[in-house]
Design an enzyme around this catalytic site. Structure first.
Site, PDB file in Angstrom:
ATOM      1  N   ASP A   1       0.826  -1.204   0.000  1.00  0.00           N
ATOM      2  CA  ASP A   1       0.000   0.000   0.000  1.00  0.00           C
ATOM      3  C   ASP A   1       0.868   1.264   0.000  1.00  0.00           C
ATOM      4  O   ASP A   1       1.881   1.324   0.705  1.00  0.00           O
ATOM      5  CB  ASP A   1      -0.850  -0.043   1.283  1.00  0.00           C
ATOM      6  CG  ASP A   1      -1.988   0.944   1.286  1.00  0.00           C
ATOM      7  OD1 ASP A   1      -2.857   0.830   0.405  1.00  0.00           O
ATOM      8  OD2 ASP A   1      -2.024   1.822   2.173  1.00  0.00           O
TER       9      ASP A   1
ATOM     10  N   GLU B   1       1.581  -0.187  -4.926  1.00  0.00           N
ATOM     11  CA  GLU B   1       0.661   0.893  -5.257  1.00  0.00           C
ATOM     12  C   GLU B   1       1.496   2.166  -5.234  1.00  0.00           C
ATOM     13  O   GLU B   1       1.841   2.675  -4.163  1.00  0.00           O
ATOM     14  CB  GLU B   1      -0.462   0.997  -4.226  1.00  0.00           C
ATOM     15  CG  GLU B   1      -1.477   2.061  -4.610  1.00  0.00           C
ATOM     16  CD  GLU B   1      -2.224   2.689  -3.438  1.00  0.00           C
ATOM     17  OE1 GLU B   1      -3.278   3.294  -3.685  1.00  0.00           O
ATOM     18  OE2 GLU B   1      -1.744   2.619  -2.292  1.00  0.00           O
TER      19      GLU B   1
END
Ligand code: GLC
Length: 573
Positions: A230, A272
């Site tokens: 993330d 990401e």
């Protein structure tokens, strides 16, 4: 002894010798043995997928029940949204215990059972790994704020005075007010790129880095095939009060990759990282020593611009701008994910064009940069356009990632807050609560009624209907499997008409062509046969298997409005 023995022996030796000779002329392709370079990834949240115990929330036992469906769909790997214990104020992206399983979706035993069942079916599992921050309910943060002398205090970023840029660089503008917030317990300001309840971890701290490695090792030992990491650019930044563009610690990425690969040689980190193309190399590494995969957010924005305007020219440029990457690295492409479509890199004019086409109402827009809708309602359920978009997803030179529910054309619920609009329960059947749960009410409302309600849009109905979106997507997945050129090969784009994207991919001497028409009007295109091309075999036409012969070294092809065609060069009927 058999009189013929010496002859047989000689013949055998000759065979062996010629085999070893041949072997020397085969160059191993580094890309070929990387599973993630040619896989299809399916993203789901256990909480919204399938409830097995009737408490209204999805769980691992429910997911196990649906694994055969996923296998039948043809996917290779599942990416699970966060399932660790969490107050779930950001849908689980606010982790309170990195080593646990959220009790609403099962026990560690249920997780292990799921991992076993996935393995039986040859499905790999990638899990979300949120290391940029913790929940403020995490014991580390509790200790950090209560005791400024505790080592945990240093695991977060603090400052004694309010920084001048306390409200700059917010991930959720419009919802968030600041990135440095005052904590009355610690009597200091702490840094948080996301919501206030998600204090950022400080990756400059070596003890935190070691702890992050223990977390990765723990889940690798549970059998996961990799991590969707993330918010990578935020994770590696050194929060610095007063500095808008804080320094980045790229060595954190390489260190993680090395660590993960040391534990499991085939495990990957899928990052990401919504970064401009010139920064890609910093994340992939010059020679592939960084993230093995990244989502191509850059292309995604121009993709939607192309859908909105009917002209793929800027998409072509975005593909070219992101072409350079190490041989072992791979792009992950997607149409929709669990967040808003981020259009932040388009110009205001371009973004407005996309808003106009796909999210004209301000209730559909989010964070001053994106659209919080599912694909089907954005495209007004226009089947030819939707099919073209999915065909393109499987034709983009990378690894396609499908979001649960996209395969049946699920809708969104704009009454739900922010990105929850696109996170409603999976619609399995026309049974009450969409077959998601036997509880009278799901923890988050199932979409019902209208064009996207479960009564109309569900898996069971579409499985029975050969013309359904689900069946089309299943077929596209099957087709993609037959074309390793797309994920593994080299590619080029030819300009044949302003509304048409023509790509040619080559791998190990075989080539595939794909054409996608972004206009609702039919397009007649003429393309030159490349040297060595004798004819094309259309792969997308199920009714007529026919070869297309060039006339004067040219092919004439008619694409219907939003039409698409895939061909293999010189393939026999
Ligand atoms: C990522 C996730 C998003 C989440 C945020 C904070 O951007 O995709 O859903 O809210 O990180 O963890």
């Amino acid at each position: 002894m058999n009189r013929r023995f010496p002859v047989i022996l000689l013949y055998g030796l000759l065979l062996l010798w010629s085999g070893s000779l041949r072997a020397q002329y085969v160059i191993r392709d580094a890309a070929e043995d990387r599973w993630y370079k040619n896989s299809i990834i399916y993203n789901l949240d256990v909480h919204t997928f399938k409830d097995s115990d009737g408490d209204g929330q999805g769980d691992f036992q429910g997911l196990i029940q649906q694994l055969d469906y996923l296998k039948g769909l043809g996917v290779d790997a599942l990416w699970l949204a966060p399932f660790q214990p969490s107050p779930r104020r950001d849908d689980g992206y606010d982790v309170a215990d990195f080593y646990g399983v959220d009790s609403t979706c099962g026990t560690p035993g249920d997780f292990a059972a799921f991992m076993y069942q996935a393995k039986l079916r040859g499905l790999r599992v990638i899990m979300d790994m949120v290391l940029n921050h913790t929940s403020d309910a995490h014991p580390w943060f509790k200790r950090a704020r209560q005791d400024t002398a505790s080592p945990y205090h240093q695991w977060y970023a603090w400052t004694q005075q309010r920084p001048s840029n306390y409200d700059k660089g917010m991930a959720f503008p419009g919802v968030q007010r600041e990135v440095w917030s005052y904590d009355s317990v610690a009597k200091a300001w702490y840094y948080h790129r996301f919501y206030r309840f998600q204090p950022d971890l400080n990756f400059a701290n070596p003890y935190l880095r070691s702890e992050a490695e223990r977390i990765l090792a723990y889940w690798l030992q549970q059998g996961v095939a990799g991590f969707r990491l993330d918010a990578v650019p935020f994770m590696i930044e050194v929060a610095t009060p007063g500095v808008d563009q804080p320094p980045q610690q790229y060595e954190v990425i390489t260190g993680m990759q090395r660590f993960v690969q040391w534990h499991n040689g085939s495990a990957i980190v899928l990052g990401e990282a919504n970064v401009p193309p010139e920064d890609n190399v910093k994340y992939f590494g010059e020679n592939g020593e960084g993230l093995q995969m990244m989502f191509n957010f850059y292309v995604n924005q121009y993709l939607f611009y192309a859908f909105a305007t009917g002209k793929p020219a800027l998409l072509v440029k975005a593909l070219q701008d992101t072409k350079k990457k190490p041989a072992t690295a791979q792009w992950a492409y997607f149409l929709r994910n669990h967040d808003e479509i981020d259009l932040g890199r388009l110009s205001t004019k371009q973004r407005n064009e996309v808003y106009q086409a796909f999210g004209p109402d301000t209730s559909m827009q989010l964070y001053d940069r994106g659209i919080r809708r599912r694909l089907a309602p954005m495209f007004n359920n226009n089947r030819p356009l939707m099919e073209m978009a999915y065909s393109l997803l499987f034709a983009l030179p990378g690894t396609p990632v499908i979001r649960y529910g996209e395969e049946i054309g699920m809708g969104d619920d704009l009454r739900l807050q922010e990105r929850l609009a696109v996170r409603t329960p999976m619609q399995w059947s026309s049974a009450l609560q969409a077959g998601f749960t036997t509880a009278p009410k799901a923890f988050r409302p199932v979409i019902s009624g209208g064009d996207y309600g479960y009564e109309k849009v569900n898996v069971a109905a579409q499985q029975q209907n050969p013309g359904s979106l689900l069946r089309v997507i299943q077929e596209l997945i099957r087709l993609r499997r037959q074309c390793p050129e797309i994920g593994l090969g080299s590619w080029e784009i030819q300009q044949v008409a302003p509304a048409v994207l023509l790509m040619r991919y080559t791998f190990k001497g075989k080539s595939v062509l794909t054409l996608h028409n972004f206009s609702k009007m039919a397009q007649q295109v003429r393309l030159n046969a490349a040297a060595g091309d004798d004819y094309l075999l259309e792969l997308t036409d199920k009714d007529k298997r026919q070869q297309l012969q060039p006339v004067n070294r040219r092919y004439d092809i008619l694409l219907p409005g939003y039409g698409y065609k895939w061909y293999r060069v010189n393939a026999a009927l």
